[in-house]
Design a protein around this motif. Structure first.
Motif, short mmCIF file in Angstrom:
data_model
loop_
_atom_site.label_atom_id
_atom_site.label_comp_id
_atom_site.label_asym_id
_atom_site.label_seq_id
_atom_site.Cartn_x
_atom_site.Cartn_y
_atom_site.Cartn_z
N GLU A 338 0.69 -1.18 -0.02
CA GLU A 338 -0.11 0.06 -0.07
C GLU A 338 0.80 1.21 0.11
N GLN A 339 2.07 1.26 0.44
CA GLN A 339 3.01 2.37 0.62
C GLN A 339 4.32 2.23 0.44
N PRO A 340 4.57 1.42 -0.98
CA PRO A 340 5.71 1.09 -1.21
C PRO A 340 7.04 2.13 -1.25
N GLY A 341 6.57 3.33 -1.74
CA GLY A 341 7.48 4.52 -2.02
C GLY A 341 8.07 5.05 -0.62
N LYS A 342 7.14 4.98 0.45
CA LYS A 342 7.58 5.49 1.78
C LYS A 342 8.62 4.38 2.39
N VAL A 343 8.35 3.08 2.11
CA VAL A 343 8.80 2.15 2.65
C VAL A 343 10.39 2.02 2.16
N ALA A 344 10.53 2.24 0.71
CA ALA A 344 11.53 2.23 -0.14
C ALA A 344 12.55 3.46 0.23
N GLU A 345 11.92 4.57 0.46
CA GLU A 345 12.99 5.56 1.00
C GLU A 345 13.33 5.41 2.26
N SER A 361 21.38 11.78 -2.70
CA SER A 361 21.11 12.70 -3.81
C SER A 361 20.34 13.90 -2.93
N ARG A 362 20.46 15.27 -3.40
CA ARG A 362 19.99 16.33 -2.74
C ARG A 362 18.69 16.19 -2.98
N LYS A 363 18.10 15.65 -4.04
CA LYS A 363 16.65 15.70 -4.50
C LYS A 363 15.93 14.53 -3.35
N LEU A 364 16.66 13.79 -2.54
CA LEU A 364 15.99 13.30 -1.69
C LEU A 364 15.53 14.03 -0.38
N SER A 365 14.12 13.38 0.17
CA SER A 365 13.68 14.27 1.15
C SER A 365 14.43 13.77 2.47
N THR A 366 14.61 14.66 3.23
CA THR A 366 15.51 14.47 4.69
C THR A 366 14.58 14.25 5.69
N SER A 367 13.19 14.55 5.35
CA SER A 367 12.12 14.35 6.66
C SER A 367 11.12 13.35 6.29
N LEU A 368 11.31 12.20 6.97
CA LEU A 368 10.34 11.14 6.82
C LEU A 368 8.75 11.48 7.03
N SER A 369 8.87 12.25 8.31
CA SER A 369 7.63 12.31 8.83
C SER A 369 6.72 13.33 7.87
N ALA A 370 7.44 14.18 7.04
CA ALA A 370 6.68 14.87 6.07
C ALA A 370 5.90 14.18 5.28
N GLU A 371 6.29 12.97 4.99
CA GLU A 371 5.61 12.14 3.88
C GLU A 371 4.62 11.10 4.65
N GLY A 372 4.33 11.56 5.67
CA GLY A 372 3.07 10.86 6.63
C GLY A 372 3.62 9.54 7.24
N MET A 373 5.03 9.58 7.53
CA MET A 373 5.50 8.54 8.64
C MET A 373 5.88 9.14 10.07
N THR A 374 5.60 8.36 11.04
CA THR A 374 5.77 8.98 12.14
C THR A 374 7.14 7.97 12.80
N THR A 375 8.28 8.65 13.05
CA THR A 375 9.50 7.75 13.46
C THR A 375 9.92 8.24 14.66
N GLU A 415 20.55 8.21 -8.03
CA GLU A 415 19.65 8.79 -9.23
C GLU A 415 18.05 8.71 -8.81
N ALA A 416 17.69 8.33 -7.41
CA ALA A 416 16.62 8.23 -6.80
C ALA A 416 16.07 9.75 -6.57
N VAL A 417 14.71 9.63 -6.60
CA VAL A 417 13.90 10.80 -6.25
C VAL A 417 13.02 10.44 -5.21
N ALA A 418 12.68 11.16 -4.14
CA ALA A 418 12.00 10.71 -3.05
C ALA A 418 10.46 10.98 -3.67
N CYS A 419 9.54 10.22 -3.18
CA CYS A 419 7.99 10.45 -3.86
C CYS A 419 7.52 11.58 -3.01
#
Length: 419
Positions: A338-345, A361-375, A415-419
């Motif tokens: 259901e959420q492969p992008g968040k788990v992959a990141e 990569s600077r394109k990657l998000s450094t805040s997982l909680s911003a994508e709906g994750m509690t860490t 080469e990855a880009v965060a969702c």
């Protein structure tokens, strides 16, 4: 005599009175003050054709040319291991949950666009529990299914068969429990663990009763509606139909048509008879090495709608807080589907924290909680999510890494880009 009104009439050429001239002048200025609409500077766009793209239907097939299957002999019979990737690369070992196998549990996740880059830098070894692989024949009537500890011991035969010195574990549910047992018995063989919806305690009375009834029905009647509903709840939680109707239908059809009921009953019996992992969180630094705990870094993941959230919280409370992270991903129960992008990141960042990716990569998000994750991250995880790019000199200068081993491979996420 001219009508008074005619003296105020404004024509194109003459005005009947001086006051009318003032009115005409004001009217002309008013008209001139209206701003003109800016001309459209864009070029004209011509629509020539429309291409309809129908989404690919989620399917579960073993027709994947990138995966090779091998039988590995163990002390408790042979098991099927599927190998995906270059065998000279660092190893990731996966283990599936109840009712699933490597295809239904991990195929879609590792084929996800953000995970494909990992396959260029890692080799994935998918372990199937005895009799759970696709198209498995019924196990003999006198076959004694391995216990959870014996299933964990089989992994040593897998490592020996493929010549692996150490692995990174990725396990879901029952498979995560098996990987945790293997890591407790062989900590030098496991570099890191990613555990999803894992239970660390023994079965309670309610779970024991449900699972025993499921196993009995599977042996006598096959995949009944009650067993099917329990499996759907076990993997997705409640309210699944409203979240993703198509995905639910795929797994319903899979459980009904492709699972060997008698073999699954044996696996369920082994799981429900599991013993407690007996993990202890020891906060005293001098006693920590002698305590029963997972010494390697652990990422503990669950979905907010999963029925196993409380179990993962219990597991998190028993782990060493300095090397473990607990993560709850919103709006899902079966996180890999259901959420492969968040788990992959999260998994990419977790691997980077182990030194497998020196630069991010600077394109990657450094805040997982911003994508709906509690860490609840460990210290090592915090170090690497705060910086988006590290070179070799910066990495070696970190005091946190003074005693850590660095494994430099090709960067799997450049080469990855965060969702």
């Amino acid at each position: 005599m001219m009508h008074p009104v005619d003296s105020w009439t404004v024509s194109d050429h003459t005005v009947g009175s001086p006051t009318a001239g003032i009115v005409a002048s004001m009217a002309s200025r008013a008209v001139g003050s209206v701003p003109k609409m800016p001309s459209d500077s864009m070029d004209d766009i011509e629509l020539k054709k429309i291409d309809l793209q129908i989404p690919t239907v989620r399917s579960m097939s073993r027709d994947d040319s990138s995966v090779s299957e091998e039988r590995v002999e163990t002390a408790r019979g042979s098991i099927l291991v599927a190998v995906q990737g270059d065998r000279t690369k660092p190893a990731i070992l996966t283990y599936h949950d109840l009712g699933l196998n490597y295809i239904s549990s991990f195929q879609a996740f590792f084929n996800y666009i953000d995970m494909r880059a990992l396959l260029d830098n890692f080799c994935v070894y998918h372990v199937n529990a005895p009799g759970q692989e696709e198209g498995a024949l019924p196990l003999p009537d006198d076959y004694e299914y391995p216990t959870m500890d014996e299933l964990a011991e089989q992994l040593m035969f897998v490592l020996s068969h493929f010549g692996l010195h150490h692995v990174i574990g990725l396990g879901v549910g029952a498979g995560g429990n098996i990987l945790a047992r293997f890591a407790l018995a062989n900590p030098e063989k496991v570099e890191a663990l990613c555990l999803i919806n894992v239970v660390s305690t023994q079965a309670g009375w309610i779970e024991w009763g449900y699972q025993k009834m499921n196993a009995r029905y599977l042996r006598s009647k096959g995949m009944t509606q009650g067993v099917l509903d329990y499996l759907m709840w076990h993997h997705f939680g409640r309210g699944t139909e409203e979240r993703n109707h198509d995905l639910v239908q795929v797994y319903r059809n899979y459980f009904e048509r492709q699972v060997n009921p008698s073999n699954l009953a044996l696996f369920i019996d082994a799981y429900v008879r599991r013993t407690d992992l007996k993990l202890v969180r020891e906060l005293e630094p001098n006693r920590r090495k002698d305590s029963t705990t997972l010494l390697m870094p652990v990422m503990n993941i669950t979905g907010s709608l999963s029925p196993h959230v409380d179990d993962t919280v219990t597991l998190n409370g028993r782990l060493d807080p300095t090397n473990s992270s607990w993560m709850k991903i919103s709006d899902c129960g079966m996180v890999l589907e259901e959420q492969p992008g968040k788990v992959a990141e999260a998994f990419r960042l977790f691997l980077q924290g182990q030194g497998y990716a020196v630069k991010l990569s600077r394109k990657l998000s450094t805040s997982l909680s911003a994508e709906g994750m509690t860490t609840v991250p460990s210290a090592r995880f915090i170090d690497f999510t705060r910086s988006t790019s590290l070179d070799d000199s910066d990495l070696l200068s970190l005091t946190h890494w003074s005693n850590a081993s660095i494994h430099i491979t090709e960067n799997p996420i450049s080469e990855a880009v965060a969702c």
